[in-house]
Design a protein around this motif. Structure first.
Motif, short mmCIF file in Angstrom:
data_model
loop_
_atom_site.label_atom_id
_atom_site.label_comp_id
_atom_site.label_asym_id
_atom_site.label_seq_id
_atom_site.Cartn_x
_atom_site.Cartn_y
_atom_site.Cartn_z
N HIS A 176 0.82 -1.22 0.00
CA HIS A 176 0.00 0.00 0.00
C HIS A 176 0.85 1.26 0.00
N ASN A 177 2.11 1.10 0.39
CA ASN A 177 2.95 2.29 0.53
C ASN A 177 3.50 2.70 -0.83
N PRO A 178 3.60 4.02 -1.06
CA PRO A 178 4.16 4.47 -2.34
C PRO A 178 5.57 3.89 -2.50
N ASN A 179 5.84 3.41 -3.69
CA ASN A 179 7.07 2.67 -3.92
C ASN A 179 8.30 3.57 -4.01
N PRO A 180 9.27 3.39 -3.10
CA PRO A 180 10.46 4.26 -3.12
C PRO A 180 11.36 3.95 -4.32
N SER A 181 11.24 2.73 -4.87
CA SER A 181 12.14 2.35 -5.96
C SER A 181 11.44 1.29 -6.80
N PRO A 182 11.69 1.29 -8.10
CA PRO A 182 11.05 0.27 -8.95
C PRO A 182 11.48 -1.14 -8.57
N HIS A 183 12.57 -1.25 -7.79
CA HIS A 183 13.07 -2.58 -7.44
C HIS A 183 12.52 -3.09 -6.11
N VAL A 184 11.68 -2.28 -5.46
CA VAL A 184 11.15 -2.71 -4.17
C VAL A 184 9.71 -3.18 -4.34
N VAL A 185 9.46 -4.43 -3.95
CA VAL A 185 8.11 -5.00 -4.02
C VAL A 185 7.72 -5.42 -2.61
N GLY A 186 7.02 -4.54 -1.90
CA GLY A 186 6.69 -4.84 -0.51
C GLY A 186 7.96 -4.97 0.31
N TYR A 187 8.15 -6.13 0.94
CA TYR A 187 9.35 -6.38 1.75
C TYR A 187 10.54 -6.82 0.90
N ILE A 188 10.28 -7.14 -0.36
CA ILE A 188 11.31 -7.76 -1.20
C ILE A 188 12.01 -6.68 -2.03
N HIS A 189 13.33 -6.80 -2.13
CA HIS A 189 14.10 -5.93 -3.01
C HIS A 189 14.63 -6.81 -4.14
N THR A 190 14.21 -6.52 -5.37
CA THR A 190 14.56 -7.41 -6.48
C THR A 190 16.03 -7.25 -6.89
N LYS A 191 16.65 -6.14 -6.48
CA LYS A 191 18.08 -5.94 -6.77
C LYS A 191 18.81 -5.55 -5.49
N MET A 192 18.71 -6.43 -4.50
CA MET A 192 19.34 -6.14 -3.21
C MET A 192 20.85 -6.41 -3.29
N SER A 193 21.63 -5.44 -2.81
CA SER A 193 23.08 -5.65 -2.72
C SER A 193 23.40 -6.23 -1.35
N PRO A 194 23.79 -7.52 -1.28
CA PRO A 194 24.06 -8.09 0.05
C PRO A 194 25.17 -7.33 0.78
#
Length: 369
Positions: A176-194
């Motif tokens: 529901h929250n406005p998306n801070p980045s196109p790579h953030v889907v809810g709790y998941i970051h599709t391009k997370m840098s470990p």
């Protein structure tokens, strides 16, 4: 017996409802599914998600109520455990009394309600730890850890289920929250840098070490900061924070009165085809081989307990330097939740290596206890 015990405080129809829902089949979801489904949080998708949770959450919560009511050694009767059971019952009641979700308005109200459920359960871990502690005080000292296997198995199931419930609620609420980045889907970051997440977790762990001991070993991170994969940054932060905190404590305590410089904690990030593996190595003196099996149990901590007084003072994802000895077993559950694992190899007299394996395929189903 368990049903009767519950009846005394719950009322017959509620007990029957809990048992009916607790016997239904749970539905696991994969990281990949959450990612694909959440990448377009349209009103229709949010509605489908809410309808799924409306049916799924009562099943998972009912199972935990039944579990909490039938624990061995009288653990179910400990005041702290009864309190946790009541939180789960209240949440079950809230979910069951919520009408079918038909439109956006219903969905918004439902989202507010499950947000409140998540907050209600913030203190479950310290409260259960207090219950186990109350049990340990009352147990015959001749009962050793091996005899408490049932309790360990229950806590593994219980905490794994809690991770899943919080992930599902958190994921839905976050969409529901406005998306801070196109790579953030809810709790998941599709391009997370470990490497980036590890760096932040290390800073948090070092800050706590400095606060507790007045100084802190260095942490050296080896890995490519530009390497990314899809994962839940919050989970990785919690796991690395816990492991690094333990390493820092071991090194700091070993070299506290030494005139030698404390050696750094070293972290290596390896990018494999199936797994991303993070190795955390310290020279904190290691763990005796006889102690290794104990570090994955819930009834053992090398540190003194940090909350004899009031567990209510703990925050939702509590951050203390060393507390109720739950850090390692719960870290392993977080790793296993999305198909990874945690292994700890120790050299007594030298140090410890923790290997955190994270599955990068993203299609392993949630393990459903």
């Amino acid at each position: 017996m368990a049903a009767k015990k519950a009846c005394e405080t719950m009322g017959k129809s509620l007990v029957e409802d809990v048992h009916r829902w607790g016997s239904m089949k749970q539905t696991g979801v994969s990281l990949r599914y959450m990612m694909e489904f959440g990448s377009k949080p349209t009103q229709r998708n949010l509605l489908i998600s809410a309808q799924f949770l409306h049916k799924e959450l009562p099943i998972r919560i009912a199972r935990r109520v039944i579990d909490l009511d039938s624990l061995p050694y009288g653990l179910s009767k400990k005041p702290a455990v009864l309190k946790v059971r009541d939180w789960y019952l209240d949440s079950f009641r809230d979910l069951r009394s919520f009408p079918d979700i038909k439109d956006t308005n219903d969905e918004k109200e439902f989202t507010d309600m499950i947000k409140a459920v998540k907050v209600r359960h913030n203190n479950v871990v310290p409260m259960m730890a207090l219950g186990v502690k109350q049990l340990k005080k009352s147990l015959n000292p001749n009962i050793v850890n091996e005899d408490l296997v049932e309790i360990h198995q229950f806590l593994d199931r219980f905490y794994l289920s809690r991770i899943g419930i919080r992930m599902l609620i958190g994921q839905h609420v976050e969409l529901h929250n406005p998306n801070p980045s196109p790579h953030v889907v809810g709790y998941i970051h599709t391009k997370m840098s470990p490497v980036e997440v590890i760096r932040n977790a290390c800073e948090d762990a070092r800050a706590i070490c400095c606060r507790e001991y007045g100084s802190c070993p260095e942490v050296k991170i080896f890995g490519d900061p530009s390497f990314t994969f899809a994962y839940v940054p919050l989970h990785l932060h919690l796991m690395v924070f816990e492991l690094v905190k333990n390493s820092l404590r071991a090194v700091e305590e070993r070299f506290m009165d030494s005139d030698k410089l404390a050696p750094p904690v070293r972290i290596i990030v390896a990018d494999g085809i199936e797994d991303v593996t993070i190795k955390i190595s310290d020279e904190g003196g290691g763990i005796p081989r006889s102690g290794l099996p104990k570090i994955f149990t819930y009834l053992y901590s090398t540190a003194d307990n940090s909350f004899d007084s009031d567990p209510e003072l703990e925050s939702g994802d509590s951050i203390t330097m060393a507390g109720y000895g739950y850090g390692i077993p719960i870290t392993r559950l977080y790793a296993r939740y999305f198909g990874g694992d945690l292994q700890i190899i120790s050299m007594e007299g030298y140090g410890t290596d923790a290997y955190l394996h994270l599955s990068r395929l993203g299609d392993s189903q949630e393990p459903l206890p």
